[in-house]
Write an enzyme that holds these catalytic residues in place. Structure first.
Site, PDB file in Angstrom:
ATOM      1  N   GLU A 128       0.834  -1.200   0.000  1.00  0.00           N
ATOM      2  CA  GLU A 128       0.000   0.000   0.000  1.00  0.00           C
ATOM      3  C   GLU A 128       0.867   1.249   0.000  1.00  0.00           C
ATOM      4  O   GLU A 128       1.965   1.259   0.561  1.00  0.00           O
ATOM      5  CB  GLU A 128      -0.910  -0.013   1.238  1.00  0.00           C
ATOM      6  CG  GLU A 128      -1.936  -1.134   1.136  1.00  0.00           C
ATOM      7  CD  GLU A 128      -2.806  -1.302   2.371  1.00  0.00           C
ATOM      8  OE1 GLU A 128      -3.905  -1.836   2.225  1.00  0.00           O
ATOM      9  OE2 GLU A 128      -2.397  -0.916   3.482  1.00  0.00           O
ATOM     10  N   CYS A 142       3.508   8.560   0.863  1.00  0.00           N
ATOM     11  CA  CYS A 142       4.041   7.645   1.870  1.00  0.00           C
ATOM     12  C   CYS A 142       4.165   6.292   1.175  1.00  0.00           C
ATOM     13  O   CYS A 142       3.160   5.716   0.752  1.00  0.00           O
ATOM     14  CB  CYS A 142       3.071   7.592   3.048  1.00  0.00           C
ATOM     15  SG  CYS A 142       3.516   6.361   4.277  1.00  0.00           S
ATOM     16  N   CYS A 146       6.579  -6.936   6.937  1.00  0.00           N
ATOM     17  CA  CYS A 146       7.710  -6.379   7.678  1.00  0.00           C
ATOM     18  C   CYS A 146       8.273  -7.455   8.589  1.00  0.00           C
ATOM     19  O   CYS A 146       7.525  -8.267   9.133  1.00  0.00           O
ATOM     20  CB  CYS A 146       7.258  -5.179   8.508  1.00  0.00           C
ATOM     21  SG  CYS A 146       8.616  -4.253   9.269  1.00  0.00           S
ATOM     22  N   CYS A 193       6.939  -4.670  15.877  1.00  0.00           N
ATOM     23  CA  CYS A 193       6.388  -3.618  16.724  1.00  0.00           C
ATOM     24  C   CYS A 193       4.945  -3.994  17.103  1.00  0.00           C
ATOM     25  O   CYS A 193       4.124  -4.273  16.231  1.00  0.00           O
ATOM     26  CB  CYS A 193       6.415  -2.277  15.992  1.00  0.00           C
ATOM     27  SG  CYS A 193       8.066  -1.819  15.433  1.00  0.00           S
ATOM     28  N   CYS A 223       1.831  -1.993  15.552  1.00  0.00           N
ATOM     29  CA  CYS A 223       1.768  -1.726  14.112  1.00  0.00           C
ATOM     30  C   CYS A 223       1.081  -2.876  13.365  1.00  0.00           C
ATOM     31  O   CYS A 223       1.444  -4.038  13.525  1.00  0.00           O
ATOM     32  CB  CYS A 223       3.172  -1.513  13.559  1.00  0.00           C
ATOM     33  SG  CYS A 223       3.190  -1.181  11.787  1.00  0.00           S
ATOM     34  N   GLY A 270       6.965  -1.920   5.822  1.00  0.00           N
ATOM     35  CA  GLY A 270       8.343  -2.402   5.769  1.00  0.00           C
ATOM     36  C   GLY A 270       9.345  -1.521   6.485  1.00  0.00           C
ATOM     37  O   GLY A 270       9.041  -0.403   6.909  1.00  0.00           O
ATOM     38  N   GLU A 271      10.546  -2.062   6.641  1.00  0.00           N
ATOM     39  CA  GLU A 271      11.636  -1.341   7.276  1.00  0.00           C
ATOM     40  C   GLU A 271      12.665  -1.011   6.185  1.00  0.00           C
ATOM     41  O   GLU A 271      13.383  -1.905   5.710  1.00  0.00           O
ATOM     42  CB  GLU A 271      12.249  -2.220   8.390  1.00  0.00           C
ATOM     43  CG  GLU A 271      13.555  -1.726   8.958  1.00  0.00           C
ATOM     44  CD  GLU A 271      13.567  -0.246   9.346  1.00  0.00           C
ATOM     45  OE1 GLU A 271      12.670   0.209  10.073  1.00  0.00           O
ATOM     46  OE2 GLU A 271      14.490   0.463   8.899  1.00  0.00           O
ATOM     47  N   SER A 315      12.311   6.711   7.124  1.00  0.00           N
ATOM     48  CA  SER A 315      11.955   6.479   8.525  1.00  0.00           C
ATOM     49  C   SER A 315      12.352   5.062   8.914  1.00  0.00           C
ATOM     50  O   SER A 315      12.022   4.101   8.225  1.00  0.00           O
ATOM     51  CB  SER A 315      10.443   6.669   8.683  1.00  0.00           C
ATOM     52  OG  SER A 315      10.049   6.330   9.990  1.00  0.00           O
ATOM     53  N   SER A 363      11.866   6.014  14.536  1.00  0.00           N
ATOM     54  CA  SER A 363      10.679   5.728  15.339  1.00  0.00           C
ATOM     55  C   SER A 363      11.156   5.307  16.725  1.00  0.00           C
ATOM     56  O   SER A 363      11.538   4.171  16.934  1.00  0.00           O
ATOM     57  CB  SER A 363       9.878   4.608  14.686  1.00  0.00           C
ATOM     58  OG  SER A 363       9.567   4.980  13.368  1.00  0.00           O
ATOM     59  N   LEU A 364      11.139   6.261  17.629  1.00  0.00           N
ATOM     60  CA  LEU A 364      11.756   6.008  18.933  1.00  0.00           C
ATOM     61  C   LEU A 364      10.743   5.422  19.924  1.00  0.00           C
ATOM     62  O   LEU A 364      10.950   4.338  20.464  1.00  0.00           O
ATOM     63  CB  LEU A 364      12.359   7.318  19.458  1.00  0.00           C
ATOM     64  CG  LEU A 364      13.303   7.203  20.635  1.00  0.00           C
ATOM     65  CD1 LEU A 364      14.516   6.345  20.307  1.00  0.00           C
ATOM     66  CD2 LEU A 364      13.774   8.596  21.084  1.00  0.00           C
ATOM     67  N   HIS A 365       9.708   6.150  20.180  1.00  0.00           N
ATOM     68  CA  HIS A 365       8.592   5.727  21.054  1.00  0.00           C
ATOM     69  C   HIS A 365       8.940   5.522  22.526  1.00  0.00           C
ATOM     70  O   HIS A 365       8.058   5.570  23.382  1.00  0.00           O
ATOM     71  CB  HIS A 365       7.878   4.481  20.517  1.00  0.00           C
ATOM     72  CG  HIS A 365       7.344   4.651  19.132  1.00  0.00           C
ATOM     73  ND1 HIS A 365       6.546   5.702  18.767  1.00  0.00           N
ATOM     74  CD2 HIS A 365       7.518   3.907  17.998  1.00  0.00           C
ATOM     75  CE1 HIS A 365       6.240   5.592  17.474  1.00  0.00           C
ATOM     76  NE2 HIS A 365       6.821   4.532  16.985  1.00  0.00           N
ATOM     77  N   ASN A 388      -2.919   5.373  16.045  1.00  0.00           N
ATOM     78  CA  ASN A 388      -4.021   4.891  15.214  1.00  0.00           C
ATOM     79  C   ASN A 388      -4.344   3.474  15.655  1.00  0.00           C
ATOM     80  O   ASN A 388      -3.562   2.564  15.392  1.00  0.00           O
ATOM     81  CB  ASN A 388      -3.618   4.924  13.743  1.00  0.00           C
ATOM     82  CG  ASN A 388      -3.191   6.319  13.349  1.00  0.00           C
ATOM     83  OD1 ASN A 388      -3.931   7.265  13.524  1.00  0.00           O
ATOM     84  ND2 ASN A 388      -1.971   6.442  12.859  1.00  0.00           N
ATOM     85  N   CYS A 423      -0.528   6.038   9.708  1.00  0.00           N
ATOM     86  CA  CYS A 423       0.667   5.313  10.146  1.00  0.00           C
ATOM     87  C   CYS A 423       0.292   4.031  10.873  1.00  0.00           C
ATOM     88  O   CYS A 423      -0.535   4.053  11.783  1.00  0.00           O
ATOM     89  CB  CYS A 423       1.456   6.145  11.156  1.00  0.00           C
ATOM     90  SG  CYS A 423       2.390   7.466  10.469  1.00  0.00           S
TER      91      CYS A 423
HETATM   92  N1  SAH Z   1       9.685   0.692   9.652  1.00  0.00           N
HETATM   93  C1  SAH Z   1       9.766   2.110   9.538  1.00  0.00           C
HETATM   94  C2  SAH Z   1       8.718   2.745   8.647  1.00  0.00           C
HETATM   95  C3  SAH Z   1       7.282   2.255   8.776  1.00  0.00           C
HETATM   96  S1  SAH Z   1       6.337   2.731  10.166  1.00  0.00           S
HETATM   97  C4  SAH Z   1       9.744   2.747  10.920  1.00  0.00           C
HETATM   98  O1  SAH Z   1       9.562   2.032  11.887  1.00  0.00           O
HETATM   99  O2  SAH Z   1       9.966   3.929  11.019  1.00  0.00           O
HETATM  100  C5  SAH Z   1       6.015   4.438  10.001  1.00  0.00           C
HETATM  101  C6  SAH Z   1       5.730   5.119  11.328  1.00  0.00           C
HETATM  102  O3  SAH Z   1       4.431   4.749  11.842  1.00  0.00           O
HETATM  103  C7  SAH Z   1       6.705   4.748  12.422  1.00  0.00           C
HETATM  104  O4  SAH Z   1       7.082   5.884  13.140  1.00  0.00           O
HETATM  105  C8  SAH Z   1       5.883   3.820  13.299  1.00  0.00           C
HETATM  106  O5  SAH Z   1       6.396   3.735  14.578  1.00  0.00           O
HETATM  107  C9  SAH Z   1       4.540   4.452  13.219  1.00  0.00           C
HETATM  108  N2  SAH Z   1       3.426   3.593  13.617  1.00  0.00           N
HETATM  109  C10 SAH Z   1       3.337   2.257  13.495  1.00  0.00           C
HETATM  110  N3  SAH Z   1       2.145   1.827  13.956  1.00  0.00           N
HETATM  111  C11 SAH Z   1       1.459   2.920  14.351  1.00  0.00           C
HETATM  112  C12 SAH Z   1       0.147   3.140  14.874  1.00  0.00           C
HETATM  113  N4  SAH Z   1      -0.693   2.128  15.063  1.00  0.00           N
HETATM  114  N5  SAH Z   1      -0.221   4.408  15.168  1.00  0.00           N
HETATM  115  C13 SAH Z   1       0.616   5.442  14.919  1.00  0.00           C
HETATM  116  N6  SAH Z   1       1.843   5.305  14.425  1.00  0.00           N
HETATM  117  C14 SAH Z   1       2.282   4.058  14.136  1.00  0.00           C
END
Ligand code: SAH
Length: 346
Positions: A94, A107, A114, A118, A121, A165-166, A197, A220-222, A296, A339
């Site tokens: 997608e 995007c 992937c 996570c 995700c 994907g990463e 990213s 993507s730190l979190h 999300n 996302c």
């Molecule tokens: N693998 C890469 C790119 C894909 S994810 C990465 O991790 O950066 C793109 C972004 O969406 C990342 O910052 C990820 O942490 C975030 N993301 C994943 N699931 C999400 C969700 N359910 N709600 C909001 N952001 C999310």
């Protein structure tokens, strides 16, 4: 049985020039065909009108042009468009067009599924099926650019590798795609308008720094606390924050490009003062800014967006420490285009 023909877009321009020389033709023919394949996005050899019929037939006998098809397009009430993209082998990825006041962002996906895990995700549940080829990444951008012109009367202006994907686990192909996107023979876009990213693969961040790439980096730190980060992004056990930090310092030293940290604040997971303090410390290692992104929902409620008080605390503490912070709202949620929601549902 027919032998499998090679995808002509796997050839570099130089290889294509050599191919024509071997055929007794001029190297220049390679340039012409290359232009058709990339900047003109030809899907069939017969579209190449300045190439003789004989040469087109010869190409057709030797090669295929693999190309994507936009299988289904969904439009959100906020103007966001999600494409389900069918690859030549039938797999689907997608990509999303996100219109804003002064820009239109694509995007794009870098892998089918992937390999990371996570917990928050949706793509992580698909497992990784394969890497995308450079042309499959490039074609997603072309498709979004066409949609942007058609529905929003302007060309695409920005690209983020935040789809499925990463990207750093498909590094070579992502770089080749960016090369085509930025080259005048492709789309001629500025690398400064491209963000890659990553969940943070330290070795690859260093490699990118060594290659002095010109695009921007988002991580993507979190969480800046190992224990917390590992609980929501289990691969953090293999690539702990100390390694990530070191690679980011290296990145900054080489590129002088500041880093964006993407960060979701979840109720009961990372919404306490100690979490913000750890983030502040992490941000001090290299010039950076923080994007607080909205969660999300993808599941039955294990993860919940933190309340506004917690978000305000993050913003206040970060700002007091002179760290730039933005709070971003999600787009395209009604069509599962936001996302972390990309999971081939439609
Ligand atoms: N693998 C890469 C790119 C894909 S994810 C990465 O991790 O950066 C793109 C972004 O969406 C990342 O910052 C990820 O942490 C975030 N993301 C994943 N699931 C999400 C969700 N359910 N709600 C909001 N952001 C999310």
């Amino acid at each position: 049985m027919e032998t499998k023909k090679k995808d002509i877009r796997a050839l570099t321009k130089e290889q294509l020039r050599e191919f024509f020389v071997q055929q007794g033709d001029k190297a220049f023919r390679g340039n012409q065909v290359y232009e058709w394949l990339w900047s003109k996005s030809a899907h069939h050899f017969d579209d190449m009108t300045n190439i003789s019929k004989q040469t087109r037939d010869m190409l057709d006998a030797n090669f295929v042009i693999n190309h994507i098809e936009v299988d289904a397009m969904q439009k959100s009430s906020d103007g966001t468009i999600k494409n389900a993209v069918r690859l030549h082998d039938g797999l689907i990825v997608e990509s999303v067009l996100i219109p804003a006041k002064n820009r239109t962002t694509a995007c794009v996906s870098s892998q089918v599924g992937c390999s990371l895990d996570c917990k928050f995700c949706a793509t992580a549940r698909l497992k990784r099926m394969r890497n995308l080829n450079p042309d499959e990444i490039y074609d997603q951008v072309v498709a979004i650019d066409q949609e942007s012109r058609l529905y929003h009367d302007r060309p695409l202006s920005n690209i983020v590798f935040m789809g499925m994907g990463e990207p750093l686990m498909n590094y070579n192909n992502v770089l080749k795609a960016i090369d085509k996107i930025t080259s005048p023979e492709g789309l001629g876009m500025s690398p400064k308008r491209i963000v890659v990213s990553t969940s943070g693969v330290p070795k690859m961040i260093k490699k990118m720094a060594d290659e002095e790439v010109k695009f921007k980096l988002a991580v993507s730190l979190h969480s800046a606390i190992d224990e917390v980060r590992t609980s929501i992004m289990p691969f953090n056990a293999t690539f702990p924050l100390s390694d990530l930090r070191e690679s980011l310092q290296y990145w900054y030293a080489k590129t002088k490009n500041r880093i964006t940290y993407e960060y979701v604040v979840w109720k009961g997971i990372n919404d306490k003062r100690k979490d913000v303090d750890a983030l502040v410390e992490f941000c001090k290692f290299a010039p950076s800014k923080v994007n607080l992104i909205e969660y999300n929902p993808i599941d039955d409620g294990e993860f919940q967006q933190a309340n506004n008080e917690a978000l305000d605390m993050y913003v206040n503490v970060l700002e007091k420490n002179n760290i730039t912070v933005t709070v971003r709202r999600s787009r395209g949620k009604d069509i599962d285009a936001a996302c972390g929601q990309l999971a081939n549902k439609a």
